[in-house]
Design a protein around this motif. Structure first.
Motif, PDB file in Angstrom:
ATOM      1  N   ILE A   1       0.926  -1.277  -0.055  1.00  0.00           N
ATOM      2  CA  ILE A   1       0.010   0.134   0.011  1.00  0.00           C
ATOM      3  C   ILE A   1       0.673   1.241  -0.100  1.00  0.00           C
ATOM      4  N   SER A   2       1.706   1.211   0.906  1.00  0.00           N
ATOM      5  CA  SER A   2       2.541   2.631   1.123  1.00  0.00           C
ATOM      6  C   SER A   2       3.662   2.334   2.068  1.00  0.00           C
ATOM      7  N   SER A   3       4.679   3.000   2.127  1.00  0.00           N
ATOM      8  CA  SER A   3       5.661   3.172   3.229  1.00  0.00           C
ATOM      9  C   SER A   3       5.051   3.894   4.352  1.00  0.00           C
ATOM     10  N   ILE A   4       4.950   3.298   5.469  1.00  0.00           N
ATOM     11  CA  ILE A   4       4.209   3.929   6.638  1.00  0.00           C
ATOM     12  C   ILE A   4       5.301   5.208   7.228  1.00  0.00           C
ATOM     13  N   ASP A   5       4.618   6.362   7.541  1.00  0.00           N
ATOM     14  CA  ASP A   5       5.377   7.269   7.990  1.00  0.00           C
ATOM     15  C   ASP A   5       5.269   6.988   9.532  1.00  0.00           C
ATOM     16  N   GLU A   6       6.293   6.991  10.187  1.00  0.00           N
ATOM     17  CA  GLU A   6       6.355   6.625  11.520  1.00  0.00           C
ATOM     18  C   GLU A   6       5.707   7.480  12.374  1.00  0.00           C
ATOM     19  N   ARG A   7       5.417   8.782  12.061  1.00  0.00           N
ATOM     20  CA  ARG A   7       4.530   9.875  12.682  1.00  0.00           C
ATOM     21  C   ARG A   7       3.169   9.273  12.816  1.00  0.00           C
ATOM     22  N   LEU A   8       2.993   8.353  12.079  1.00  0.00           N
ATOM     23  CA  LEU A   8       1.245   7.702  12.274  1.00  0.00           C
ATOM     24  C   LEU A   8       1.031   7.201  13.536  1.00  0.00           C
ATOM     25  N   TYR A   9       2.064   7.012  14.519  1.00  0.00           N
ATOM     26  CA  TYR A   9       1.895   6.584  15.960  1.00  0.00           C
ATOM     27  C   TYR A   9       2.215   7.775  16.811  1.00  0.00           C
TER      28      TYR A   9
ATOM     29  N   TYR B   1      -1.827   0.536  21.222  1.00  0.00           N
ATOM     30  CA  TYR B   1      -1.129   1.741  20.711  1.00  0.00           C
ATOM     31  C   TYR B   1       0.179   1.561  20.824  1.00  0.00           C
ATOM     32  N   GLN B   2       0.882   0.936  21.962  1.00  0.00           N
ATOM     33  CA  GLN B   2       2.225   0.476  22.018  1.00  0.00           C
ATOM     34  C   GLN B   2       2.780  -0.334  21.071  1.00  0.00           C
ATOM     35  N   PHE B   3       1.872  -1.460  20.612  1.00  0.00           N
ATOM     36  CA  PHE B   3       2.346  -2.657  19.783  1.00  0.00           C
ATOM     37  C   PHE B   3       2.425  -2.017  18.473  1.00  0.00           C
ATOM     38  N   ALA B   4       1.279  -1.066  18.134  1.00  0.00           N
ATOM     39  CA  ALA B   4       1.455  -0.576  16.699  1.00  0.00           C
ATOM     40  C   ALA B   4       2.660   0.510  16.476  1.00  0.00           C
ATOM     41  N   SER B   5       2.796   1.022  17.540  1.00  0.00           N
ATOM     42  CA  SER B   5       3.962   2.020  17.574  1.00  0.00           C
ATOM     43  C   SER B   5       5.577   1.240  17.039  1.00  0.00           C
ATOM     44  N   LEU B   6       5.627   0.057  18.231  1.00  0.00           N
ATOM     45  CA  LEU B   6       6.739  -0.592  18.063  1.00  0.00           C
ATOM     46  C   LEU B   6       6.994  -1.477  16.872  1.00  0.00           C
ATOM     47  N   TYR B   7       5.811  -2.156  16.455  1.00  0.00           N
ATOM     48  CA  TYR B   7       5.887  -3.022  15.356  1.00  0.00           C
ATOM     49  C   TYR B   7       5.161  -2.825  14.013  1.00  0.00           C
ATOM     50  N   GLY B   8       4.668  -1.840  13.863  1.00  0.00           N
ATOM     51  CA  GLY B   8       3.964  -1.048  12.868  1.00  0.00           C
ATOM     52  C   GLY B   8       4.666  -0.169  11.931  1.00  0.00           C
ATOM     53  N   ARG B   9       6.211  -0.386  11.821  1.00  0.00           N
ATOM     54  CA  ARG B   9       6.805   0.452  10.989  1.00  0.00           C
ATOM     55  C   ARG B   9       7.529  -0.172   9.725  1.00  0.00           C
ATOM     56  N   GLY B  10       7.524   0.182   8.720  1.00  0.00           N
ATOM     57  CA  GLY B  10       7.839  -0.435   7.319  1.00  0.00           C
ATOM     58  C   GLY B  10       6.574  -0.072   6.238  1.00  0.00           C
ATOM     59  N   ASP B  11       6.576  -1.110   5.376  1.00  0.00           N
ATOM     60  CA  ASP B  11       5.597  -1.210   4.338  1.00  0.00           C
ATOM     61  C   ASP B  11       4.170  -1.679   4.841  1.00  0.00           C
TER      62      ASP B  11
END
Length: 503
Positions: free
Chosen positions: A13-21, A376-386
């Motif tokens: 879909i997209s490269s995730i901007d880490e500021r999503l969290y 919220y923590q899990f998404a921030s820690l592990y939700g970075r990438g594509d």
């Protein structure tokens, strides 16, 4: 319940901007005072900041934080919060009918943000003030020295500029409740001139213009069109806000609001595309979803109390006690942001401490993590990438806010550098276990590295000062990789983080 899922490495879909969290904190209630800042607390550091709260914040790995508001900013004089603390004025906060002592201002908050490892995203007052005051604020914060405002910062103890790149041009200016509320064209013109001035100072600054306060506003989505037609070429993001609740006690309808949020994002994406085409613009504008959270448990009581109280200092306000149902909802909403990460580049949970927040802290007492802290923590820690386009084939249901809602909610993130694929999976069925079968294509020989889960709790179970670990994640079971496919069973009303090594 049979649930077949297909994940392909190349269906991106997209490269995730880490500021999503990212997060948001406002001078409101006890978010600042006795939230992050309490000089008399046993856990206070030399600057008056609570170390117990700071540790919880650091563990979230938050990339950016929006400050100082919120409704508060629309009548805020930033100059009140600088210089010697004993010389700072006490002001009336018109947004929340309370007194603001100004013991925390930009220089103080910047110290805390640096300790927390968080980049600041600052909001300027375009309600009761305008371009000149915003320009002065920018100079104070970002210019090295040799001018009136930058030298004042240096005299206040901060030699180096803060280098803030993200600037919010006001807050919820579409709302009649907002101090300095404006019609769309009026606000759009002011935002355009402010953005021009800021980018004249530094073309790498990112400007966030106000979109709708929520998707129920009578001016939505016309507001976005009119505002963007005034300022499109000079802004980088348009903000969206939305809060959620389950007053009807209908869990499935509550979870359906995740799909409703997807429609909100899709609609504004369409407005952005329309304005870009109409103006023949070359730049892209993305969405900054800079206020989102669950807010309903005590909302009506607080609205009544605000009207009745007599301008207190840092009163308890919007201190929601989140339950397990709310944690499941937040998990699903974060999944939606991942799926929409081509449009939503920045998102801020509102707020961070005490006020509709994942972290709570008693004045003079303990701090604890609420149930929503963990997804919220899990998404921030592990939700970075594509972000990957995940296909899900599972039973669906209809509810009042959305039709054809899939019981199984899945988001996938591929971190190439780390060699991991993370699946965030929510089974929102009330009674049925999901018989999971995930086809993994293009990932070589995957293996399950970690399985975290939140399951087995009552929907109304909460955490609190006496039971801070009543609802916490644990190690999941019953899922594994067989012949290159991920298979297992997921309990009803459960949330899972499945992390695979994919080489």
């Amino acid at each position: 319940m049979k649930a077949r899922v297909t994940v392909h490495r190349d269906f991106r879909i997209s490269s995730i901007d880490e500021r999503l969290y990212s997060a948001f904190i406002e001078h409101m209630g006890r978010a600042i005072y006795s939230g992050i800042y309490e000089p008399d607390h046993p856990q206070a550091d030399a600057n008056g900041f609570r170390k117990d709260v700071l540790k919880f914040v650091q563990d979230l790995r938050i990339p950016a934080i929006r400050y100082p508001g919120g409704n508060f900013v629309s009548a805020y004089n930033w100059e009140d919060g600088i210089g010697p603390k004993d010389k700072r004025p006490v002001r009336l906060d018109l947004a929340w009918r309370s007194k603001e002592t100004n013991q925390v201002g930009i220089d103080d908050f910047a110290i805390w943000a640096e300790q927390a490892g968080i980049e600041m995203m600052l909001a300027v007052n375009l309600g009761s003030r305008g371009l000149e005051e915003a320009r002065n604020f920018l100079e104070y914060v970002n210019f090295p020295g040799g001018t009136q405002w930058s030298d004042l910062r240096r005299s206040n103890g901060r030699k180096d500029p803060y280098g803030v790149k993200m600037w919010c041009l006001g807050n919820e200016m579409d709302g009649p409740w907002q101090i300095g509320h404006k019609v769309a064209t009026e606000y759009g013109r002011l935002a355009n001139e402010t953005a021009k001035a800021f980018k004249g100072f530094d073309p790498t600054i990112e400007a966030v213009v106000c979109g709708s306060s929520n998707d129920r506003m009578p001016t939505y989505p016309e507001w976005e069109r009119e505002v963007l037609e005034e300022c499109y070429e000079n802004v980088d993001y348009i903000s969206l806000h939305k809060y959620f609740g389950n007053k009807s006690k209908d869990t499935l309808n509550y979870f359906g609001k995740i799909e409703e949020t997807g429609r909100y994002i899709q609609t504004i994406g369409g407005v952005i595309d329309y304005v870009k085409s109409k103006k023949r613009a070359k730049n892209d504008v993305h969405i900054c979803f800079d206020e989102w959270n669950v807010w309903y448990h005590i909302r009506e009581d607080d609205s009544r109390r605000i009207k009745e109280w007599d301008w207190p200092e840092a009163p308890p306000l919007l201190e929601e006690n989140y339950n397990f149902e709310d944690a499941l909802f937040v998990a699903g909403l974060l999944n939606e942001f991942i799926r929409r990460s081509d449009r939503v580049r920045i998102a801020c949970i509102a707020q961070l401490v005490n006020v509709i927040a994942p972290i709570r802290a008693e004045k003079g007492g303990p701090a604890w993590r609420q149930t929503i802290y963990y997804p919220y923590q899990f998404a921030s820690l592990y939700g970075r990438g594509d972000a990957l386009n995940v296909a899900v084939d599972a039973p669906t249901y209809d509810c009042s806010v959305a039709d054809d809602v899939c019981y199984l909610d899945v988001a996938g993130v591929h971190d190439k550098a780390a060699g991991t694929l993370t699946l965030f999976v929510l089974n929102r069925h009330l009674t049925e276990t999901a018989d999971l079968d995930v086809s993994l294509t293009g990932f070589g020989s995957p293996s399950l590295a970690e399985h975290l889960s939140m399951e087995g709790y009552g929907l109304n179970d909460t955490n609190g000062p006496d039971k801070p670990d009543n609802v916490v994640p644990g190690m999941g079971t019953g899922v594994g990789v067989e012949d290159g496919q991920l298979k297992g069973k997921l309990a009803p009303l459960s949330y899972h983080v499945l992390r695979l090594s994919v080489g």
